[in-house]
Design an enzyme around this catalytic site. Structure first.
Site, PDB file in Angstrom:
ATOM      1  N   HIS A  87     -45.531   1.508  61.392  1.00 22.63           N
ATOM      2  CA  HIS A  87     -45.369   2.914  61.884  1.00 22.63           C
ATOM      3  C   HIS A  87     -44.563   3.658  61.303  1.00 22.63           C
ATOM      4  O   HIS A  87     -43.441   2.995  60.473  1.00 22.63           O
ATOM      5  CB  HIS A  87     -45.014   2.779  63.349  1.00 22.63           C
ATOM      6  CG  HIS A  87     -45.848   2.454  64.256  1.00 22.63           C
ATOM      7  ND1 HIS A  87     -45.751   2.587  65.819  1.00 22.63           N
ATOM      8  CD2 HIS A  87     -47.281   1.763  64.088  1.00 22.63           C
ATOM      9  CE1 HIS A  87     -46.872   2.249  66.286  1.00 22.63           C
ATOM     10  NE2 HIS A  87     -47.729   1.878  65.225  1.00 22.63           N
TER      11      HIS A  87
ATOM     12  N   TYR B  60     -42.105   8.300  73.397  1.00 23.03           N
ATOM     13  CA  TYR B  60     -40.860   8.335  74.509  1.00 23.03           C
ATOM     14  C   TYR B  60     -40.950   9.697  74.974  1.00 23.03           C
ATOM     15  O   TYR B  60     -40.752  10.787  74.468  1.00 23.03           O
ATOM     16  CB  TYR B  60     -39.701   8.374  73.491  1.00 23.03           C
ATOM     17  CG  TYR B  60     -39.515   6.783  72.847  1.00 23.03           C
ATOM     18  CD1 TYR B  60     -38.755   5.707  73.396  1.00 23.03           C
ATOM     19  CD2 TYR B  60     -39.933   6.533  71.737  1.00 23.03           C
ATOM     20  CE1 TYR B  60     -38.471   4.735  72.887  1.00 23.03           C
ATOM     21  CE2 TYR B  60     -39.863   5.437  71.117  1.00 23.03           C
ATOM     22  CZ  TYR B  60     -39.012   4.345  71.791  1.00 23.03           C
ATOM     23  OH  TYR B  60     -38.815   3.142  71.050  1.00 23.03           O
TER      24      TYR B  60
ATOM     25  N   PRO C 175     -33.927  -1.612  76.310  1.00 22.81           N
ATOM     26  CA  PRO C 175     -34.870  -1.803  75.433  1.00 22.81           C
ATOM     27  C   PRO C 175     -35.160  -0.295  74.753  1.00 22.81           C
ATOM     28  O   PRO C 175     -36.099  -0.212  73.886  1.00 22.81           O
ATOM     29  CB  PRO C 175     -36.233  -2.365  76.097  1.00 22.81           C
ATOM     30  CG  PRO C 175     -35.959  -1.941  77.491  1.00 22.81           C
ATOM     31  CD  PRO C 175     -34.414  -2.062  77.574  1.00 22.81           C
TER      32      PRO C 175
ATOM     33  N   LYS D 252     -33.903  -2.569  69.940  1.00 25.47           N
ATOM     34  CA  LYS D 252     -32.914  -3.110  69.079  1.00 25.47           C
ATOM     35  C   LYS D 252     -32.507  -4.719  69.361  1.00 25.47           C
ATOM     36  O   LYS D 252     -31.963  -5.464  68.494  1.00 25.47           O
ATOM     37  CB  LYS D 252     -31.416  -2.367  69.151  1.00 25.47           C
ATOM     38  CG  LYS D 252     -31.525  -1.018  68.595  1.00 25.47           C
ATOM     39  CD  LYS D 252     -31.934  -1.327  67.005  1.00 25.47           C
ATOM     40  CE  LYS D 252     -32.294   0.052  66.342  1.00 25.47           C
ATOM     41  NZ  LYS D 252     -33.485   0.027  65.788  1.00 25.47           N
TER      42      LYS D 252
ATOM     43  N   TYR E  87     -33.112   4.220  64.106  1.00 27.36           N
ATOM     44  CA  TYR E  87     -34.264   3.594  64.676  1.00 27.36           C
ATOM     45  C   TYR E  87     -34.932   2.550  63.776  1.00 27.36           C
ATOM     46  O   TYR E  87     -35.244   1.274  64.103  1.00 27.36           O
ATOM     47  CB  TYR E  87     -35.330   4.664  65.000  1.00 27.36           C
ATOM     48  CG  TYR E  87     -36.189   4.011  65.986  1.00 27.36           C
ATOM     49  CD1 TYR E  87     -36.162   4.252  67.426  1.00 27.36           C
ATOM     50  CD2 TYR E  87     -37.564   3.726  65.455  1.00 27.36           C
ATOM     51  CE1 TYR E  87     -37.325   3.836  68.239  1.00 27.36           C
ATOM     52  CE2 TYR E  87     -38.416   3.264  66.197  1.00 27.36           C
ATOM     53  CZ  TYR E  87     -38.268   3.361  67.541  1.00 27.36           C
ATOM     54  OH  TYR E  87     -39.570   2.814  68.438  1.00 27.36           O
TER      55      TYR E  87
END
Length: 389
Positions: A72, A200, A292, A296, A384
């Site tokens: 991704h 998200y 979550p 991580k 990220y």
């Protein structure tokens, strides 16, 4: 029995450490309190940082991940009924890999078994001893018989509830914790994902996440009350709630179907300091837990493994303890940065029950600034995809 390193716990961190050590000619034995199928049945994370991908390649278990995993290059943040893409690769030059933790565990187990390395499953009453001396050992029971393994070092990879951290004298360890006033209701379903990248979503009804494990298996979450019960959430109710929290164009792309796994997980941040006590080192969830939201948890375990493996390799191959002595400090420096990022993502994307009108406007301003500032977007992207080891 004697070995160089006893690893307590056969989750991905214990297996990865064991494989890297074995590749360097360092003997190790893994002790696991449950059976193999139980370990493989755990449904966990699925987003791997580039650093963890490289570490799996170094361990020699990356082939299936590269064949079946989904690279991704971005994620989307959704709020105010709109989606905003964060170009991870464009901002950092790095990607993440979507590949389930269960698959990582399976690959590592298969590699260990093919190499003839020792894993003792259903090892009861595992207990580390004398790790504050030069002669540590571990005892366990198997089929009603007590066994002892003498070793040089012990790696506690046995999770938050494991025996490793509990074996440390209370006065020698300090813990930090933040519990969040909500949970995540998650499902797995054999349906194509709503998008080719993760979404998200921040919505007045609560947070939602659209994720996946493959092109045909989706992983979805919605923020829920800690008082909610699984039996109160039918599949139909879940799908309706998920779509309400997504922008219209994303909601219309959600393919519904029967779930085959459904669970509610509380969210918390937890860190134990230090992560090393004589010849016992804590790894992964044994030392730290993160919500979550920032993907991580598994990745932090991998960076712990990298630091500990490097220290052990240096000890045995170069006859130096410098790397081992630095383990806790190096690991915790990266842990706290990931804890901060996960806390920030959680506070930015969820609706908190005690947030007033001022706090809500601040959250909205934060999201607006984040997606319209390249510097702010780059900061999110850098964290990220994973900070360097």
């Amino acid at each position: 029995m004697r070995t160089q390193v006893v690893i307590i716990g056969s989750g991905p961190s214990g297996l990865l450490l064991g494989q890297l050590l074995a590749n360097s000619g360092i003997d190790n034995v893994i002790l696991e309190r449950v059976d193999r199928n139980y370990v493989l049945g755990r449904v966990r994370a699925g987003v791997l940082e580039q650093g963890m991908v490289d570490l799996l390649d170094e361990a020699g278990v990356g082939a299936r991940m590269h064949a079946e995993g989904l690279p991704h290059e971005g994620i989307s943040l959704a709020f105010d009924n709109r989606r905003h893409r964060i170009d991870l690769h464009g901002l950092t030059g790095k990607r993440v890999m979507v590949y389930g933790q269960t698959e990582v565990t399976h690959d590592l187990m298969d590699k260990r078994e093919a190499a003839g390395l020792t894993t003792v499953y259903e090892a009861k009453n595992v207990q580390p001893h004398d790790f504050d001396t030069a002669s540590p050992f571990v005892t366990y029971e198997k089929d009603g018989v007590t066994h002892r393994i003498d070793c040089d070092f012990i790696a506690g990879c046995d999770g938050f509830h494991g025996v490793s951290r509990k074996s440390v004298p209370q006065e020698a360890i300090r813990t930090y914790e933040r519990a969040y006033p909500f949970g995540w209701l998650g499902i797995l379903a054999e349906v194509p994902p709503a998008d080719h990248e993760l979404i998200y979503a921040n919505h007045p009804r609560g947070f939602a996440l659209c994720s996946m494990r493959s092109e045909h298996r989706s992983r979805y979450y919605v923020q829920c009350s800690l008082d909610d019960k699984i039996e109160d959430w039918s599949d139909e109710r879940f799908w309706d709630e998920l779509r309400r929290r997504l922008p219209k164009e994303a909601a219309e792309r959600v393919t519904t179907g029967p779930s085959f796994e459904k669970s509610i997980a509380p969210l918390r941040s937890f860190v134990a300091e230090p992560m090393q006590f004589g010849r016992l080192s804590l790894v992964g969830d044994a030392a730290h837990i993160v919500p979550p939201t920032g993907a991580k948890g598994l990745n932090l375990a991998a960076s712990d493994v990298r630091y500990l493996y490097s220290g052990l390799r240096e000890y045995y191959l170069d006859k130096s303890s410098v790397g081992l002595d630095a383990y806790s400090g190096k690991a915790l420096s990266r842990v706290w940065k990931a804890v901060r990022f996960s806390w920030w993502m959680t506070t930015m994307l969820h609706r908190f029950p005690d947030t007033d009108a001022f706090g809500q406007r601040i959250q909205e301003a934060e999201l607006d600034y984040l997606v319209h500032s390249q510097v702010a977007s780059a900061s999110l992207a850098e964290n990220y995809v994973g900070l360097p080891y």
